[in-house]
Design a protein around this motif. Structure first.
Motif, PDB file in Angstrom:
ATOM      1  N   UNK A 395       7.279 -13.153   4.892  1.00 22.76           N
ATOM      2  CA  UNK A 395       6.747 -13.786   6.449  1.00 22.76           C
ATOM      3  C   UNK A 395       5.417 -13.690   6.598  1.00 22.76           C
ATOM      4  N   UNK A 396       4.874 -14.873   6.843  1.00 22.52           N
ATOM      5  CA  UNK A 396       3.519 -14.881   6.826  1.00 22.52           C
ATOM      6  C   UNK A 396       2.670 -14.172   8.032  1.00 22.52           C
ATOM      7  N   UNK A 397       3.607 -14.211   9.257  1.00 19.92           N
ATOM      8  CA  UNK A 397       2.851 -13.365  10.305  1.00 19.92           C
ATOM      9  C   UNK A 397       2.959 -12.066   9.903  1.00 19.92           C
ATOM     10  N   UNK A 398       3.851 -11.671   9.262  1.00 13.61           N
ATOM     11  CA  UNK A 398       3.840 -10.169   8.910  1.00 13.61           C
ATOM     12  C   UNK A 398       2.762  -9.839   7.942  1.00 13.61           C
ATOM     13  N   UNK A 399       2.584 -10.567   6.980  1.00 16.50           N
ATOM     14  CA  UNK A 399       1.494 -10.245   5.658  1.00 16.50           C
ATOM     15  C   UNK A 399       0.408 -10.178   6.515  1.00 16.50           C
ATOM     16  N   UNK A 400      -0.013 -11.188   7.395  1.00 14.01           N
ATOM     17  CA  UNK A 400      -1.208 -11.408   8.258  1.00 14.01           C
ATOM     18  C   UNK A 400      -1.571 -10.031   8.851  1.00 14.01           C
ATOM     19  N   UNK A 401      -0.495  -9.474   9.387  1.00  8.35           N
ATOM     20  CA  UNK A 401      -0.698  -8.329  10.260  1.00  8.35           C
ATOM     21  C   UNK A 401      -0.912  -6.958   9.246  1.00  8.35           C
ATOM     22  N   UNK A 402      -0.274  -7.115   7.973  1.00  8.12           N
ATOM     23  CA  UNK A 402      -0.604  -5.933   7.081  1.00  8.12           C
ATOM     24  C   UNK A 402      -2.071  -6.345   6.740  1.00  8.12           C
ATOM     25  N   UNK A 403      -2.525  -7.362   6.661  1.00  7.53           N
ATOM     26  CA  UNK A 403      -4.035  -7.604   6.151  1.00  7.53           C
ATOM     27  C   UNK A 403      -4.836  -7.140   7.285  1.00  7.53           C
ATOM     28  N   UNK A 404      -4.475  -7.258   8.504  1.00  8.15           N
ATOM     29  CA  UNK A 404      -5.193  -6.712   9.669  1.00  8.15           C
ATOM     30  C   UNK A 404      -5.269  -5.231   9.611  1.00  8.15           C
ATOM     31  N   UNK A 405      -3.953  -4.595   9.234  1.00  8.68           N
ATOM     32  CA  UNK A 405      -4.100  -3.121   9.212  1.00  8.68           C
ATOM     33  C   UNK A 405      -4.809  -2.539   8.162  1.00  8.68           C
ATOM     34  N   UNK A 406      -4.902  -3.163   6.989  1.00 14.84           N
ATOM     35  CA  UNK A 406      -5.868  -2.951   6.089  1.00 14.84           C
ATOM     36  C   UNK A 406      -7.195  -3.018   6.393  1.00 14.84           C
ATOM     37  N   UNK A 407      -7.801  -4.052   7.039  1.00 17.59           N
ATOM     38  CA  UNK A 407      -9.112  -4.046   7.488  1.00 17.59           C
ATOM     39  C   UNK A 407      -9.736  -3.017   8.500  1.00 17.59           C
ATOM     40  N   UNK A 408      -8.497  -2.773   9.367  1.00 14.45           N
ATOM     41  CA  UNK A 408      -8.868  -1.932  10.431  1.00 14.45           C
ATOM     42  C   UNK A 408      -9.064  -0.357   9.686  1.00 14.45           C
ATOM     43  N   UNK A 409      -8.263  -0.183   8.545  1.00 20.56           N
ATOM     44  CA  UNK A 409      -8.257   1.113   7.994  1.00 20.56           C
ATOM     45  C   UNK A 409      -9.639   1.475   7.152  1.00 20.56           C
ATOM     46  N   UNK A 410     -10.119   0.147   6.829  1.00 21.00           N
ATOM     47  CA  UNK A 410     -11.073   0.495   5.779  1.00 21.00           C
ATOM     48  C   UNK A 410     -12.210   1.392   6.305  1.00 21.00           C
ATOM     49  N   UNK A 411     -12.539   1.169   7.434  1.00 19.20           N
ATOM     50  CA  UNK A 411     -14.034   1.946   7.819  1.00 19.20           C
ATOM     51  C   UNK A 411     -13.718   3.486   7.607  1.00 19.20           C
ATOM     52  N   UNK A 412     -12.658   3.828   7.978  1.00 23.63           N
ATOM     53  CA  UNK A 412     -12.251   5.242   8.128  1.00 23.63           C
ATOM     54  C   UNK A 412     -11.785   6.062   6.582  1.00 23.63           C
ATOM     55  N   UNK A 413     -12.169   5.237   5.543  1.00 23.57           N
ATOM     56  CA  UNK A 413     -11.868   5.866   4.598  1.00 23.57           C
ATOM     57  C   UNK A 413     -12.725   7.070   4.016  1.00 23.57           C
ATOM     58  N   UNK A 414     -12.007   8.118   3.518  1.00 19.51           N
ATOM     59  CA  UNK A 414     -12.799   9.381   3.346  1.00 19.51           C
ATOM     60  C   UNK A 414     -12.222   9.769   2.209  1.00 19.51           C
ATOM     61  N   UNK A 415     -13.109  10.858   1.372  1.00 20.57           N
ATOM     62  CA  UNK A 415     -12.362  11.286   0.053  1.00 20.57           C
ATOM     63  C   UNK A 415     -11.306  12.204   0.410  1.00 20.57           C
ATOM     64  N   UNK A 416     -10.478  12.443  -0.604  1.00 20.21           N
ATOM     65  CA  UNK A 416      -9.343  13.285  -0.425  1.00 20.21           C
ATOM     66  C   UNK A 416      -9.459  14.681  -0.514  1.00 20.21           C
ATOM     67  N   UNK A 417      -8.903  15.456   0.249  1.00 20.13           N
ATOM     68  CA  UNK A 417      -9.357  17.005   0.212  1.00 20.13           C
ATOM     69  C   UNK A 417      -8.746  17.514  -1.385  1.00 20.13           C
TER      70      UNK A 417
END
Ligand SMILES: C=CC1=C(C)c2cc3[nH]c(cc4nc(cc5[nH]c(cc1n2)c(C)c5CCC(=O)O)C(CCC(=O)O)=C4C)c(C)c3C=C
Ligand code: FE2
Length: 462
Positions: A395-417
């Motif tokens: 469903x395109x609205x759902x996939x678009x929202x997943x894309x938004x979630x990915x974009x929002x998460x990108x800046x907080x990427x950090x190396x795993x412990x």
């Protein structure tokens, strides 16, 4: 690679070789990189996630919210300049047997997971013998189910389609990313996806489980496998990663669910009379009460948000949440879907719309359990008008929202412990393994034929 496959010995136990029989389909893990996105449109473009610095409070509360992951402070400095950034998105899913022959080894992998059958530390050596026994006993019932939906699970096909759609949705927002699929219990396993991520020299990774709500048995299990793999690998342990642990409260997801429910309600002659019946995959009560699984709370919150959105759009239907798909002789979350359906029929409910809510693709539990078993039970119980809301799939609205979630998460990427302890025995001594399997099987067999378990089998609960 997944421990069950990495230890070459296990291929005998599982009844299949570690080498994929159907290499073409399974390698479709990377098909999301193929094909064009030209005809697809997913919302407004977004210029540059790095400049926007999207540190919304949403990310802060979900990415690190459930205690399954630990992170060190970012190691971005050791990675190429932003201009050379190569973004990856890793979709985590359960996996399913592609053919009826795959069913038993798939079940073995599932029951061998210590996050699915949680044994006390002292009895953990029984995990694999028990898994072998339960998978053999469960396989005929399971095989019947997969036979009824065409001879295999549609999960890999749909997940690959979602991966491709997500790549296109990101592209429409001017984010170029490779999207990978890692299944927990069947091909393509996590290790396959991670090897490709390394070959592609990905410099920043967002991990997106395809489960809206977090459970120890689903997202938690997949993240544990990821953490073990990242700990063992120099490249991966330094890779900036952002894990979206749950996303059931995202307005885009809620709105997409409500769109589907509203559409299904319109198929009734009196839509306002239909009961909205949310059916979620269950988990054993001990997960919630003893292990602190947030699954039940998140599920209830998710349903409340969906109902709130429905009301705001003029739908005031009654609703109920029940749990389906219990396995084995332990207590699972209640109320049980089958029991509630019978009760509603007895109370005179005539119209009902079933909403699968714990999973975003069609799978055996929507196509067989809900559409066949529960539908029949509901009609027998006196419910006359039955409908089922389709899974979100692409469903395109759902996939678009997943894309938004990915974009929002990108800046907080950090190396795993690299600090926490390892939980799976990957490199095992073969003799030790044989002894454990032999005596473990005997013990598991004895345990299995205790009266309580025998009754469960007689009642076809297993
Ligand atoms: C949120 C979703 C899921 C939760 C929570 C979950 C927990 C859980 N599952 C089992 C046992 C089985 N699950 C099976 C299939 C299956 N499970 C999910 C999702 C959740 N499981 C999906 C999407 C699927 C279907 C995959 C497909 O091929 O379509 C199966 C195999 C099928 C069967 O025999 O019924 C088993 C067994 C446990 C024990 C558990 C929590 C502890
Ligand atoms: Fe399941």
């Amino acid at each position: 690679m997944d421990a069950a496959v990495k230890s070459g010995l296990l291929s005998d136990v599982r009844g299949v070789g570690a080498k994929p029989r159907n290499a073409n389909r399974r390698s479709s893990v990377f098909s999301s990189q193929k094909g064009s996105c030209v005809s697809m449109s997913f919302g407004t473009p977004h210029s540059d996630w790095r400049l926007k610095e999207m540190k919304a409070s949403y990310i802060k509360s979900t990415v690190h919210s459930v205690g399954a992951s630990t992170y060190a402070e970012t190691a971005i400095g050791s990675y190429p300049h932003a201009a050379e950034e190569k973004i990856g998105v890793l979709l985590l899913n359960l996996g399913g047997p592609e053919t009826l022959v795959d069913v038993q080894p798939f079940l073995f992998n599932l029951f061998a997971d210590p996050d699915i059958i949680r044994l006390p530390r002292l009895f953990q050596f029984l995990q694999k013998p028990l898994a072998q026994l339960i998978s053999v006993l469960r396989a005929p019932k399971s095989r019947e189910g997969y036979a009824a939906i065409g001879g295999g699970s549609p999960l890999l096909r749909i997940t690959n389609e979602q991966a491709h759609a997500l790549k296109c949705a990101l592209e429409a927002k001017e984010i170029s990313a490779n999207v990978y699929v890692a299944m927990r219990y069947w091909y393509p396993f996590t290790d396959e996806a991670l090897q490709q991520i390394k070959r592609d020299k990905i410099t920043r990774l967002v991990v997106l489980p395809l489960y809206p709500q977090f459970s120890i048995s689903t997202t938690g299990s997949s993240i544990r496998v990821l953490q073990n793999a990242f700990r063992e690998d120099a490249y991966l342990s330094r890779l900036p990663v952002s894990i979206i642990q749950s996303w059931y409260q995202r307005p885009g997801y809620i709105k997409s669910m409500v769109d589907l429910i509203k559409k299904e309600l319109e198929s009734f002659s009196k839509p306002e009379e239909a009961i909205i019946f949310f059916s979620a995959h269950g988990v054993p009560v001990s997960y919630v009460e003893e292990a602190g699984d947030p699954y039940k709370d998140q599920m209830e919150e998710c349903i409340a948000l969906i109902m709130q959105e429905l009301k705001s759009r003029g739908a005031y239907n009654d609703h109920i949440l029940a749990y389906q798909s219990r396995v084995g002789p332990v207590r699972w979350l209640k109320p049980y879907t089958d029991e509630v359906l019978v009760e509603l029929g007895q109370k005179g409910v005539k119209s009902l719309v079933a909403v699968p809510v714990s999973f975003v693709s069609e799978h055996i539990e929507t196509l067989e359990e809900i559409d066949m078993e529960y539908r029949e039970l509901a009609l027998e119980s006196g419910i006359e008008n039955w409908a089922r809301v389709p899974a979100l799939n692409c469903t395109s609205s759902f996939i678009t929202d997943l894309a938004d979630a990915v974009m929002e998460a990108l800046p907080s990427a950090a190396a795993m412990s690299t600090a926490s302890s390892k939980t799976e025995d990957v490199n095992q001594d073969p003799i030790d393994y044989f002894i454990k399997m032999f005596f473990g099987s005997l013990l598991a067999f004895a345990l299995l034929f205790l009266p309580k378990l025998t009754t469960a089998f007689k009642n076809h609960i297993i």
